[in-house]
Design a protein around this motif. Structure first.
Motif, short mmCIF file in Angstrom:
data_model
loop_
_atom_site.label_atom_id
_atom_site.label_comp_id
_atom_site.label_asym_id
_atom_site.label_seq_id
_atom_site.Cartn_x
_atom_site.Cartn_y
_atom_site.Cartn_z
N VAL A 154 0.87 -1.18 0.00
CA VAL A 154 0.00 0.00 0.00
C VAL A 154 0.91 1.23 0.00
N ALA A 183 -1.75 5.06 -3.91
CA ALA A 183 -2.70 6.05 -3.39
C ALA A 183 -3.57 6.50 -4.55
N ARG A 214 -10.42 2.70 -3.62
CA ARG A 214 -10.38 2.48 -2.17
C ARG A 214 -9.87 1.08 -1.82
N ILE A 219 -7.17 -5.50 3.61
CA ILE A 219 -6.29 -5.93 4.71
C ILE A 219 -6.93 -7.08 5.49
N PHE A 230 3.34 -1.13 4.10
CA PHE A 230 2.51 0.08 4.00
C PHE A 230 3.39 1.32 4.05
N THR A 231 3.12 2.28 3.18
CA THR A 231 3.74 3.61 3.27
C THR A 231 2.63 4.64 3.26
N SER A 233 0.58 7.84 6.01
CA SER A 233 0.58 8.63 7.24
C SER A 233 0.63 7.72 8.47
N LEU A 239 -3.85 2.51 12.38
CA LEU A 239 -5.14 1.83 12.17
C LEU A 239 -4.93 0.41 11.62
N ILE A 240 -4.02 0.32 10.63
CA ILE A 240 -3.77 -0.97 9.98
C ILE A 240 -3.11 -1.95 10.95
N GLU A 256 6.05 2.38 6.91
CA GLU A 256 6.89 3.55 6.62
C GLU A 256 5.99 4.76 6.74
N ASP A 258 5.36 8.88 8.93
CA ASP A 258 5.82 10.27 9.06
C ASP A 258 7.24 10.36 9.58
N CYS A 295 8.92 12.04 2.21
CA CYS A 295 8.96 11.58 3.60
C CYS A 295 10.32 11.87 4.22
N GLN A 342 -4.33 17.95 0.99
CA GLN A 342 -2.94 18.15 1.39
C GLN A 342 -2.68 19.64 1.62
N HIS A 462 16.06 1.94 4.34
CA HIS A 462 15.12 3.06 4.41
C HIS A 462 14.05 2.70 5.43
P1 NAP Z 1 -2.37 7.99 3.69
O1 NAP Z 1 -3.55 8.85 3.61
O2 NAP Z 1 -2.09 7.32 4.99
O3 NAP Z 1 -2.54 6.91 2.53
C1 NAP Z 1 -1.52 6.00 2.23
C2 NAP Z 1 -2.10 4.83 1.52
O4 NAP Z 1 -2.94 4.09 2.42
C3 NAP Z 1 -2.98 5.16 0.32
O5 NAP Z 1 -2.76 4.21 -0.68
C4 NAP Z 1 -4.39 5.04 0.88
O6 NAP Z 1 -5.35 4.75 -0.10
C5 NAP Z 1 -4.20 3.85 1.80
N1 NAP Z 1 -5.18 3.69 2.85
C6 NAP Z 1 -5.91 4.64 3.48
N2 NAP Z 1 -6.69 4.06 4.42
C7 NAP Z 1 -6.45 2.73 4.37
C8 NAP Z 1 -6.98 1.62 5.06
N3 NAP Z 1 -7.89 1.74 6.00
N4 NAP Z 1 -6.54 0.39 4.73
C9 NAP Z 1 -5.58 0.23 3.77
N5 NAP Z 1 -5.07 1.26 3.08
C10 NAP Z 1 -5.48 2.50 3.38
O7 NAP Z 1 -1.03 8.77 3.31
P2 NAP Z 1 -0.76 9.71 2.06
O8 NAP Z 1 -1.49 11.00 2.32
O9 NAP Z 1 -0.98 9.00 0.78
O10 NAP Z 1 0.81 9.94 2.18
C11 NAP Z 1 1.41 10.99 2.90
C12 NAP Z 1 2.13 10.46 4.10
O11 NAP Z 1 2.98 9.38 3.73
C13 NAP Z 1 3.06 11.48 4.73
O12 NAP Z 1 2.80 11.49 6.10
C14 NAP Z 1 4.46 10.95 4.45
O13 NAP Z 1 5.41 11.26 5.44
C15 NAP Z 1 4.24 9.50 4.38
N6 NAP Z 1 5.27 8.86 3.56
C16 NAP Z 1 6.20 8.09 4.18
C17 NAP Z 1 7.19 7.47 3.43
C18 NAP Z 1 8.21 6.59 4.08
O14 NAP Z 1 8.89 5.89 3.36
N7 NAP Z 1 8.35 6.60 5.38
C19 NAP Z 1 7.22 7.65 2.05
C20 NAP Z 1 6.27 8.45 1.45
C21 NAP Z 1 5.29 9.06 2.23
P3 NAP Z 1 -6.23 5.94 -0.77
O15 NAP Z 1 -5.29 6.85 -1.44
O16 NAP Z 1 -7.11 5.21 -1.71
O17 NAP Z 1 -6.94 6.60 0.36
#
Ligand code: NAP
Length: 505
Positions: A154, A183, A214, A219, A230-231, A233, A239-240, A256, A258, A295, A342, A462
């Motif tokens: 994801v 996403a 969606r 999961i 998973f990467t 927020s 939650l997952i 992975e 914030d 990130c 965002q 990473h």
């Molecule tokens: P997000 O809203 O948490 O979504 C991430 C992914 O999870 C999307 O594919 C989303 O699908 C999916 N998702 C949402 N709810 C879910 C659920 N209940 N079950 C399974 N999957 C679910 O994050 P984002 O806004 O896309 O990304 C921004 C965040 O990612 C930032 O906080 C950033 O720091 C972090 N990030 C971290 C890394 C790292 O490597 N540490 C890399 C890149 C980004 P939908 O899009 O369909 O809602």
């Protein structure tokens, strides 16, 4: 408008019911739609377990490495198309989109190159064999074998190509079939990559599936042999991780999330020195590349109190020449944020940071699109160590004596960068901040062609502890371990040697 489709159980499915709209974040023009309604996710996972897994395992490491190379070649042949999709759907400048697409190709090739070094045995050995009794016959050996389930990936919106590839490369090389869910808001790039792979018949049936729209109950179908990477927020990660079937079946999960990445300027660094100029350049790059939606981007700029004012003025001067605008225009240096939500989150985050705006404003730029100027906050409140503001935003924090303590208060990060030539300072700071980070970047002006702290390299791990999700990806062969089961073999040494006949990872 393009209708995105999921690729499951060997065919494309547009889904049913209400569709989500994907837009161009610079113009808000609708580009595509997606729906996962009606897609049988349980059947998709079973298809991967029954078809993709056995086909991949039959190939061996070198064979699977050849598949990765073929994916990289297909992406390379359509590189311009993928870059243009990143510009249109991701709000990326051309340079941002190249960073994503070339990073994806480079990671696939790095794992393709690793493959032949792993040999042709069915399993990898993990470390040396161990004599367990007085006689050398009684022997122990740890081995690694591919899990029999499916790797569900994801991904976050910010790196649609790299996010897809960095996970898929490692899982496929390890011998696990993949179901990838990009996403939704920026799914066009990953969707096109999946089309290229399917059209080119690159992978065996069931080795790669794509889910757009969606996640629905995806999961909930995961079981004991499956893994979830998973990467996104921290909130979604939390939650997952707590989902009942994840707990019940001990599903292996990598998160992975914030990170409040810090850049520390050592007390020895004089303004105008090469080290100082490198530091400024890398802070500005991290704030503005992909409009700060990385990130690994520097969020906390930690400098000695004696130079704080000078750093602030120099950063403001450099940020002032960053042209914000439509990424389709060549002179644009920074595009919009990826979505309206965002933008709203980033603006609200700036208010919560408090402090003084040393550069930029939280007001939206222009009447169309999700634009924001780069923002440098000076003297933020304590929330700067608690909350990631995901955009072109960094905070300047002055230290007197102990920057490592300030860094550590971020409670776990992906990368901390340190700029200093004072060996004593480096020794102490690295030792103090290392337990809180997956990677430490030591900035030095004499290191040529360094891409800076914000770039994730396939050879290095990473991930990071605590707030960063507690995960670990990549790191060359280290990344394979997530998809492999470690088992201790205990018995007669010659028997074990025949079974393994294998190389160490
Ligand atoms: P997000 O809203 O948490 O979504 C991430 C992914 O999870 C999307 O594919 C989303 O699908 C999916 N998702 C949402 N709810 C879910 C659920 N209940 N079950 C399974 N999957 C679910 O994050 P984002 O806004 O896309 O990304 C921004 C965040 O990612 C930032 O906080 C950033 O720091 C972090 N990030 C971290 C890394 C790292 O490597 N540490 C890399 C890149 C980004 P939908 O899009 O369909 O809602």
């Amino acid at each position: 408008m393009i209708e995105l489709r999921s690729y499951v159980c060997g065919s494309w499915s547009a889904g049913t019911g209400a569709r989500q709209t994907l837009v161009n974040p610079a113009t808000e023009a609708p580009l595509a739609s997606a729906s996962s309604e009606g897609v049988d996710l349980g059947a998709a996972l079973q298809y991967a377990r029954e078809k993709g897994g056995p086909a991949l395992r039959a190939l061996g490491f070198a064979g699977r490495g050849a598949l990765l190379r073929a994916i990289a070649d297909a992406m390379q042949s359509s590189r311009d198309e993928l870059i243009n999709l990143g510009i249109a759907n991701g709000g990326n400048t051309r340079s941002d989109a190249k960073f994503d697409v070339d990073g994806a190709i480079g990671t696939l090739l790095a794992y393709a190159e690793l493959a032949p070094t792993l040999g042709e045995a069915r399993m990898l050995t993990d470390g040396e064999g161990i004599q367990l009794g007085r006689s050398p016959r009684f022997h122990g050996q740890h081995v690694l074998t591919p899990r029999r389930g499916v790797a569900v990936h994801v991904n976050a919106f910010n790196f649609p190509a790299w996010g897809f590839a960095e996970k898929a490369a490692v899982a496929l090389l390890a011998g696990m079939p993949v179901l990838s869910k990009p996403a939704t808001s920026s799914a066009m790039v990953a969707h096109r990559i999946a089309e290229l792979i399917v059209e080119g018949k690159i992978l065996p049936d069931g080795a790669l599936q794509l889910l757009v729209g969606r996640p629905r109950d995806l999961i909930e179908h995961l079981g004991a042999q499956d893994v979830l990477a998973f990467t996104g927020s921290g909130d979604t990660g939390e939650l997952i991780r707590a989902m009942p079937n994840i707990i019940k079946h001990s599903v292996r999960v990598n998160i992975e999330a914030d990170s409040l990445n810090a850049a520390v300027l050592g007390p020895d660094v004089e303004p105008r020195s090469d080290m100082y100029e490198l530091f400024l350049k890398e802070v500005v790059r991290d704030m503005t590349q992909k409009a700060g939606q990385k990130c690994t981007a520097i969020r906390r700029v930690i400098v000695h109190g004696g130079v704080a004012e000078e750093v602030r003025n120099d950063l403001a001067e450099l940020l002032a020449v960053v042209k914000v605008g439509d990424p389709a225009e060549e002179e644009t240096k920074m595009g919009p944020l990826a979505t309206a939500s965002q933008l709203a989150d980033a603006r609200e985050g700036v208010q919560r940071l408090g402090g003084k705006l040393a550069f930029g404003s939280a007001a939206p730029v222009g009447s169309k699109g999700f634009f924001l100027s780069p923002i440098l906050v000076e003297g933020p409140g304590a929330v700067v160590h608690e909350r990631e503001v995901f955009g072109p935003i960094a905070s300047l924090i002055a230290y007197k004596e102990d920057p490592a303590r300030i860094v550590a208060s971020g409670n776990g990060g992906l990368v901390c960068s340190i700029y200093s030539e004072d060996q004593e300072f480096l020794d102490a700071t690295v030792a103090e901040v290392a337990p809180f980070h997956g990677r430490i970047y030591l900035g030095h002006p004499k290191v040529e062609l360094s891409p800076g702290p914000g770039t994730v390299l396939p050879q290095l791990v990473h991930g990071g502890p605590g707030r960063a999700g507690g995960g670990e990806e990549l790191g060359g062969p280290r990344g394979l371990a997530f998809y492999l089961q470690r088992t201790a073999l205990e018995g007669s040494r010659p028997v074990i040697a025949k079974i393994t006949g294998a190389k160490q990872p």
